[in-house]
Design an enzyme around this catalytic site. Sequence first.
Site, short mmCIF file in Angstrom:
data_model
loop_
_atom_site.label_atom_id
_atom_site.label_comp_id
_atom_site.label_asym_id
_atom_site.label_seq_id
_atom_site.Cartn_x
_atom_site.Cartn_y
_atom_site.Cartn_z
N ARG A 99 -40.08 14.41 -19.03
CA ARG A 99 -39.24 15.21 -19.92
C ARG A 99 -38.00 15.73 -19.22
NH1 ARG A 99 -43.67 18.59 -23.56
NH2 ARG A 99 -43.62 17.17 -25.34
N LYS A 151 -58.96 16.40 -28.94
CA LYS A 151 -59.13 17.42 -29.99
C LYS A 151 -58.80 16.89 -31.36
CE LYS A 151 -59.07 22.11 -28.59
NZ LYS A 151 -58.34 23.37 -28.65
N GLY A 211 -47.88 13.37 -24.15
CA GLY A 211 -47.79 13.33 -22.69
C GLY A 211 -48.83 12.44 -22.03
N GLY A 269 -46.82 16.43 -30.65
CA GLY A 269 -47.02 16.92 -32.00
C GLY A 269 -45.81 16.72 -32.91
C1 3PG Z 1 -45.43 19.83 -26.58
O1 3PG Z 1 -45.70 19.71 -25.39
O2 3PG Z 1 -46.09 19.28 -27.49
C2 3PG Z 1 -44.20 20.61 -26.95
O3 3PG Z 1 -43.49 21.01 -25.84
C3 3PG Z 1 -44.57 21.78 -27.83
O4 3PG Z 1 -45.40 22.68 -27.14
P1 3PG Z 1 -46.32 23.67 -28.00
O5 3PG Z 1 -47.36 22.78 -28.67
O6 3PG Z 1 -46.92 24.63 -27.03
O7 3PG Z 1 -45.45 24.34 -29.03
MG MG Z 2 -48.30 20.12 -27.98
#
Ligand code: 3PG
Ligand code: MG
Length: 384
Positions: free
Chosen positions: A43, A188, A339, A362
């Site tokens: 990232r 999950k 990720g 997400g």
């Molecule tokens: C992620 O890693 O999915 C994004 O950076 C969002 O992070 P969050 O789910 O903690 O809002």
């Molecule tokens: Mg996330």
Amino acid sequence: MPGVEHVNRYLTLEDVDVEGKDVLVRSDLNVPIDDGLVGDDFRIRSALPTLERLVHAGARVSVCSHLGRPKGADLSLSLEPVARRMGDLTDVDVAFDGPGDIRVFENTRFSEGETSNDPATSEQLANDFDLFVQDAFGSVHRAHASTVGVAERVQSVAGPLLDNELKAFDRFLTDPGRPYTVVLGGAKISDKLGVIDNLLPKVDRMLIGGGMCFTFLKARGHEVGGSIVQEEMVEAVAGLLDGPNGRKIILPVDIAVGDEFDEDTTRTVVGASEIPAGSIGLDIGPSTAAGFRELIESSASVFWNGPMGVFEWERFRRGTDLIARALAACQGFTAVGGGDSAAALRLLGLDDTVSHLSTGGGAGLELLEGKILPGVAVLERWVQ
Ligand code: 3PG
Ligand code: MG
């Protein structure tokens, strides 16, 4: 890209002059930190070209991001190591919380008003800037101060990374080549049940592996031994399987199990309906992987999110490995988000083989569901 113009209307860096301007960029620099060190820096590397471009165009550049999910200030989630890694990766001068070519602010989530999208927090963030560049694709599904509030207060554009991601995802949204296959893994299911529900009508097949498959197997009435199951989700999952699109869901037929949740546990392959009481499912089995592989390779578009097993452990990496290779071999449009899947691709040296490697997790899934992402929607107000 007619679809993008329809659904998401925003200005880009092409539309504004940044020379001499104070520019705030929201990037997604939410990377894994281990003992104060940056793990996977994908990232950070992805965010840099936008920041460098702005510096070279004569802007004074500040960048903000969240990191993790702190409750208040928590120095183990400081952006300081991120700024340091950024400095290692670029020739321009990067400074943490001080003046530099690129100034990196501390974790936006240290302030309580970030996640509540508090007006005062947004005001404070927007105050010193002439322009806001939203480039945090991975975070635009959040309606926070640094993704929405700030963009309501200062002229805002989409950065190149965000624009590029939206255009890539648009392939799935407007006219996905068919068969259109989504492969979901990860542990999950509670995070993904809504996604599955909304995505099923749009796709031709949904392949389920990873830790979440055991909740599905349980919902089918199978015993899953000591495998991870989200009991409170079993009923909802059974509803999905029995629903109008249930036949699109393809579950594992065999599972690689171990006796304990341990890297060195013995690997045994069993039928997915015959997991012994003392066993823990840690990967999809070889017949499942072969079946998934065929379905992926024969698809015209594929989206993959979430590893098929505990891919960090060599013994339980095969399922994820085969899925990654199947995507590499697929002639259609292939995209990978999340990720862990991206990390698995890199671990296997296959990260150059997919059509689009997303910086989002997400956010990409919510986009595929057809949701309007708040951090993108807010940019429209700056379009004349
Ligand atoms: C992620 O890693 O999915 C994004 O950076 C969002 O992070 P969050 O789910 O903690 O809002
Ligand atoms: Mg996330």
